[in-house]
Design a protein around this motif. Sequence first.
Motif, PDB file in Angstrom:
ATOM      1  N   VAL A 104     -14.385  -3.614  -3.301  1.00 45.67           N
ATOM      2  CA  VAL A 104     -13.237  -2.720  -3.458  1.00 45.67           C
ATOM      3  C   VAL A 104     -12.380  -3.217  -4.620  1.00 45.67           C
ATOM      4  O   VAL A 104     -12.222  -4.425  -4.819  1.00 45.67           O
ATOM      5  CB  VAL A 104     -12.389  -2.624  -2.179  1.00 45.67           C
ATOM      6  CG1 VAL A 104     -13.176  -1.963  -1.059  1.00 45.67           C
ATOM      7  CG2 VAL A 104     -11.909  -3.992  -1.730  1.00 45.67           C
ATOM      8  N   TYR A 105     -11.842  -2.293  -5.371  1.00 44.08           N
ATOM      9  CA  TYR A 105     -11.002  -2.637  -6.524  1.00 44.08           C
ATOM     10  C   TYR A 105      -9.548  -2.308  -6.223  1.00 44.08           C
ATOM     11  O   TYR A 105      -9.242  -1.280  -5.611  1.00 44.08           O
ATOM     12  CB  TYR A 105     -11.456  -1.871  -7.766  1.00 44.08           C
ATOM     13  CG  TYR A 105     -12.662  -2.483  -8.443  1.00 44.08           C
ATOM     14  CD1 TYR A 105     -12.507  -3.342  -9.538  1.00 44.08           C
ATOM     15  CD2 TYR A 105     -13.950  -2.219  -7.987  1.00 44.08           C
ATOM     16  CE1 TYR A 105     -13.612  -3.910 -10.158  1.00 44.08           C
ATOM     17  CE2 TYR A 105     -15.055  -2.784  -8.606  1.00 44.08           C
ATOM     18  CZ  TYR A 105     -14.877  -3.629  -9.698  1.00 44.08           C
ATOM     19  OH  TYR A 105     -15.972  -4.201 -10.309  1.00 44.08           O
ATOM     20  N   TRP A 106      -8.671  -3.190  -6.678  1.00 44.87           N
ATOM     21  CA  TRP A 106      -7.229  -3.018  -6.514  1.00 44.87           C
ATOM     22  C   TRP A 106      -6.549  -3.067  -7.873  1.00 44.87           C
ATOM     23  O   TRP A 106      -7.116  -3.547  -8.850  1.00 44.87           O
ATOM     24  CB  TRP A 106      -6.644  -4.138  -5.648  1.00 44.87           C
ATOM     25  CG  TRP A 106      -7.281  -4.299  -4.308  1.00 44.87           C
ATOM     26  CD1 TRP A 106      -8.227  -5.200  -3.945  1.00 44.87           C
ATOM     27  CD2 TRP A 106      -7.024  -3.513  -3.123  1.00 44.87           C
ATOM     28  NE1 TRP A 106      -8.575  -5.040  -2.622  1.00 44.87           N
ATOM     29  CE2 TRP A 106      -7.849  -4.019  -2.097  1.00 44.87           C
ATOM     30  CE3 TRP A 106      -6.161  -2.449  -2.845  1.00 44.87           C
ATOM     31  CZ2 TRP A 106      -7.838  -3.496  -0.802  1.00 44.87           C
ATOM     32  CZ3 TRP A 106      -6.163  -1.931  -1.558  1.00 44.87           C
ATOM     33  CH2 TRP A 106      -6.985  -2.444  -0.551  1.00 44.87           C
ATOM     34  N   LEU A 107      -5.322  -2.591  -7.919  1.00 43.88           N
ATOM     35  CA  LEU A 107      -4.487  -2.783  -9.093  1.00 43.88           C
ATOM     36  C   LEU A 107      -3.749  -4.108  -8.953  1.00 43.88           C
ATOM     37  O   LEU A 107      -3.397  -4.524  -7.850  1.00 43.88           O
ATOM     38  CB  LEU A 107      -3.469  -1.649  -9.235  1.00 43.88           C
ATOM     39  CG  LEU A 107      -4.015  -0.221  -9.270  1.00 43.88           C
ATOM     40  CD1 LEU A 107      -2.874   0.757  -9.567  1.00 43.88           C
ATOM     41  CD2 LEU A 107      -5.129  -0.068 -10.275  1.00 43.88           C
ATOM     42  N   GLY A 108      -3.505  -4.771 -10.087  1.00 45.63           N
ATOM     43  CA  GLY A 108      -2.766  -6.018 -10.066  1.00 45.63           C
ATOM     44  C   GLY A 108      -2.053  -6.233 -11.387  1.00 45.63           C
ATOM     45  O   GLY A 108      -2.592  -5.914 -12.451  1.00 45.63           O
ATOM     46  N   SER A 109      -0.826  -6.739 -11.329  1.00 45.94           N
ATOM     47  CA  SER A 109      -0.046  -6.996 -12.536  1.00 45.94           C
ATOM     48  C   SER A 109      -0.433  -8.333 -13.140  1.00 45.94           C
ATOM     49  O   SER A 109      -0.636  -9.316 -12.435  1.00 45.94           O
ATOM     50  CB  SER A 109       1.455  -6.996 -12.208  1.00 45.94           C
ATOM     51  OG  SER A 109       1.861  -5.728 -11.734  1.00 45.94           O
ATOM     52  N   THR A 115       0.854  -1.166   0.000  1.00 50.52           N
ATOM     53  CA  THR A 115       0.000   0.000   0.000  1.00 50.52           C
ATOM     54  C   THR A 115       0.893   1.218   0.000  1.00 50.52           C
ATOM     55  O   THR A 115       2.062   1.146  -0.316  1.00 50.52           O
ATOM     56  CB  THR A 115      -0.931  -0.006   1.228  1.00 50.52           C
ATOM     57  OG1 THR A 115      -0.122   0.027   2.407  1.00 50.52           O
ATOM     58  CG2 THR A 115      -1.795  -1.260   1.247  1.00 50.52           C
ATOM     59  N   SER A 116       0.345   2.366   0.381  1.00 52.52           N
ATOM     60  CA  SER A 116       1.136   3.589   0.335  1.00 52.52           C
ATOM     61  C   SER A 116       2.336   3.533   1.269  1.00 52.52           C
ATOM     62  O   SER A 116       3.282   4.283   1.105  1.00 52.52           O
ATOM     63  CB  SER A 116       0.247   4.787   0.709  1.00 52.52           C
ATOM     64  OG  SER A 116      -0.309   4.608   1.992  1.00 52.52           O
ATOM     65  N   GLN A 117       2.311   2.601   2.241  1.00 53.16           N
ATOM     66  CA  GLN A 117       3.446   2.502   3.154  1.00 53.16           C
ATOM     67  C   GLN A 117       4.543   1.593   2.613  1.00 53.16           C
ATOM     68  O   GLN A 117       5.611   1.516   3.189  1.00 53.16           O
ATOM     69  CB  GLN A 117       2.980   1.961   4.516  1.00 53.16           C
ATOM     70  CG  GLN A 117       2.105   2.922   5.305  1.00 53.16           C
ATOM     71  CD  GLN A 117       0.699   2.978   4.789  1.00 53.16           C
ATOM     72  OE1 GLN A 117       0.197   2.012   4.239  1.00 53.16           O
ATOM     73  NE2 GLN A 117       0.049   4.120   4.939  1.00 53.16           N
ATOM     74  N   GLY A 118       4.285   0.870   1.503  1.00 54.57           N
ATOM     75  CA  GLY A 118       5.268  -0.077   1.012  1.00 54.57           C
ATOM     76  C   GLY A 118       5.453  -0.022  -0.489  1.00 54.57           C
ATOM     77  O   GLY A 118       5.497  -1.047  -1.152  1.00 54.57           O
ATOM     78  N   GLY A 159      -6.046   0.458   3.439  1.00 52.19           N
ATOM     79  CA  GLY A 159      -6.049  -0.944   3.809  1.00 52.19           C
ATOM     80  C   GLY A 159      -5.120  -1.785   2.959  1.00 52.19           C
ATOM     81  O   GLY A 159      -4.328  -1.261   2.168  1.00 52.19           O
ATOM     82  N   LYS A 160      -5.220  -3.097   3.133  1.00 48.47           N
ATOM     83  CA  LYS A 160      -4.401  -4.036   2.375  1.00 48.47           C
ATOM     84  C   LYS A 160      -5.301  -5.045   1.679  1.00 48.47           C
ATOM     85  O   LYS A 160      -6.285  -5.505   2.252  1.00 48.47           O
ATOM     86  CB  LYS A 160      -3.430  -4.776   3.300  1.00 48.47           C
ATOM     87  CG  LYS A 160      -2.365  -3.891   3.927  1.00 48.47           C
ATOM     88  CD  LYS A 160      -1.426  -4.717   4.796  1.00 48.47           C
ATOM     89  CE  LYS A 160      -0.345  -3.840   5.418  1.00 48.47           C
ATOM     90  NZ  LYS A 160       0.592  -4.628   6.261  1.00 48.47           N
ATOM     91  N   PRO A 161      -4.969  -5.424   0.451  1.00 46.17           N
ATOM     92  CA  PRO A 161      -5.764  -6.435  -0.247  1.00 46.17           C
ATOM     93  C   PRO A 161      -5.569  -7.816   0.359  1.00 46.17           C
ATOM     94  O   PRO A 161      -4.540  -8.103   0.982  1.00 46.17           O
ATOM     95  CB  PRO A 161      -5.224  -6.379  -1.682  1.00 46.17           C
ATOM     96  CG  PRO A 161      -3.822  -5.867  -1.530  1.00 46.17           C
ATOM     97  CD  PRO A 161      -3.857  -4.914  -0.372  1.00 46.17           C
ATOM     98  N   LEU A 162      -6.564  -8.679   0.157  1.00 47.63           N
ATOM     99  CA  LEU A 162      -6.432 -10.069   0.591  1.00 47.63           C
ATOM    100  C   LEU A 162      -5.402 -10.797  -0.260  1.00 47.63           C
ATOM    101  O   LEU A 162      -4.659 -11.638   0.229  1.00 47.63           O
ATOM    102  CB  LEU A 162      -7.787 -10.776   0.485  1.00 47.63           C
ATOM    103  CG  LEU A 162      -8.927 -10.232   1.350  1.00 47.63           C
ATOM    104  CD1 LEU A 162     -10.235 -10.924   0.990  1.00 47.63           C
ATOM    105  CD2 LEU A 162      -8.599 -10.427   2.822  1.00 47.63           C
ATOM    106  N   PHE A 193      -2.342  -4.352  -5.328  1.00 45.10           N
ATOM    107  CA  PHE A 193      -1.745  -3.226  -4.614  1.00 45.10           C
ATOM    108  C   PHE A 193      -2.544  -1.950  -4.858  1.00 45.10           C
ATOM    109  O   PHE A 193      -3.438  -1.911  -5.710  1.00 45.10           O
ATOM    110  CB  PHE A 193      -0.277  -3.028  -5.035  1.00 45.10           C
ATOM    111  CG  PHE A 193      -0.080  -2.652  -6.487  1.00 45.10           C
ATOM    112  CD1 PHE A 193       0.030  -1.325  -6.869  1.00 45.10           C
ATOM    113  CD2 PHE A 193       0.031  -3.625  -7.475  1.00 45.10           C
ATOM    114  CE1 PHE A 193       0.226  -0.965  -8.195  1.00 45.10           C
ATOM    115  CE2 PHE A 193       0.229  -3.288  -8.810  1.00 45.10           C
ATOM    116  CZ  PHE A 193       0.322  -1.957  -9.173  1.00 45.10           C
ATOM    117  N   SER A 194      -2.213  -0.918  -4.129  1.00 47.71           N
ATOM    118  CA  SER A 194      -2.824   0.401  -4.276  1.00 47.71           C
ATOM    119  C   SER A 194      -1.782   1.446  -3.949  1.00 47.71           C
ATOM    120  O   SER A 194      -0.967   1.250  -3.042  1.00 47.71           O
ATOM    121  CB  SER A 194      -4.028   0.550  -3.338  1.00 47.71           C
ATOM    122  OG  SER A 194      -4.621   1.831  -3.462  1.00 47.71           O
TER     123      SER A 194
END
Length: 334
Positions: free
Chosen positions: A88-93, A49-52, A124-127, A132-133
């Motif tokens: 919730v939607y996340w980015l993923g490669s 996330t924004s911390q990593g 938050g963090k994705p499952l 990532f976000s």
Amino acid sequence: MFAAPTAPRRHGAAADASLRQKRVLTRMRVVDKFAILTLSLSLALIGCTSQGLNQSTTSMPTSNTVMTSGLVTSAPLETATSSQTLPVYWLGSSNDDVFLYREFVPARSSDDPIVAALRVIMGGKPLDPDYFSIWNNPSRLGASISAKNVITIDMSADAFSNKVDKGIAERSISQLVYTATAAAAMAGLVDTSTSIQVSILVDGHTGYNAFGQLTLEKPLTRAAQFVAPVWIIDPANGSHFNTLPLKVAGQAISPTGTLVWSLSHVVGDKVGEHYLSGTVTIEQGPNELGEFSFTLVPPPGSYELSVYVEDPAAPGKKLGLDTKIVSISEPSAK
């Protein structure tokens, strides 16, 4: 803002089908070093996330065949439900591109569903550790809906403090649009029979330069080209089961209407021996985003479940690969 490329001129049904098949395959083919998302990459992205943040999450992947748009041409809204979960939607490669993937999380906040869902992707963090976000959790965040089906998001500028390239910036704005519209639709707050727009204000004003890459001037709609071409919706990553069969469901697009799935043993934090594989068809047929489902009855253990499109021009290459880690235990004694 994120318009899909103009479709080629059609010359009859047969030519149209051939062009669409070539389009799907061309966009899904990638250089080999990005073809498989291994478990080691998944572990590297845990808590991303924004911390990593790192280079792999703040800029688009680099290859000889970077995709400029996705394969999906329409992105249907979620339907209203009484379930106490937030979409919730996340980015993923996947291969050499970055797409949007959805997860469901428990609704634990007293905030309205739009704000609560946005707080998840911003703090938050994705499952699934493949996701990532790059958003920061803003100090101020609010949402409202007009009678014209326009969702207005107003946030503080600290949400945009990370530096990213234009590709990640575009996808992150789409991530916000998808999450806001999904939360509103599932909560029954909008009319899903008409277009839903999202207007983004920063400190109460339009025209903000988001991530130093995009000017937020006009209301936005869902950008279908960023939806993942293959997406395992169920089971969620890290799911544990003590009853069988294991039910697998998702959505995907394939030039043949067929997907390949595989199940591999996981020992410790490493994907090991291949256990089982097969194929499944997409209900809507070739070249259309549609649903797929199948069931498995594996013995107890931990597994990596993979679903992908097999490239007919390069057997063994996995296009649009999505993976989930699941575990099966002995049935509970009654």
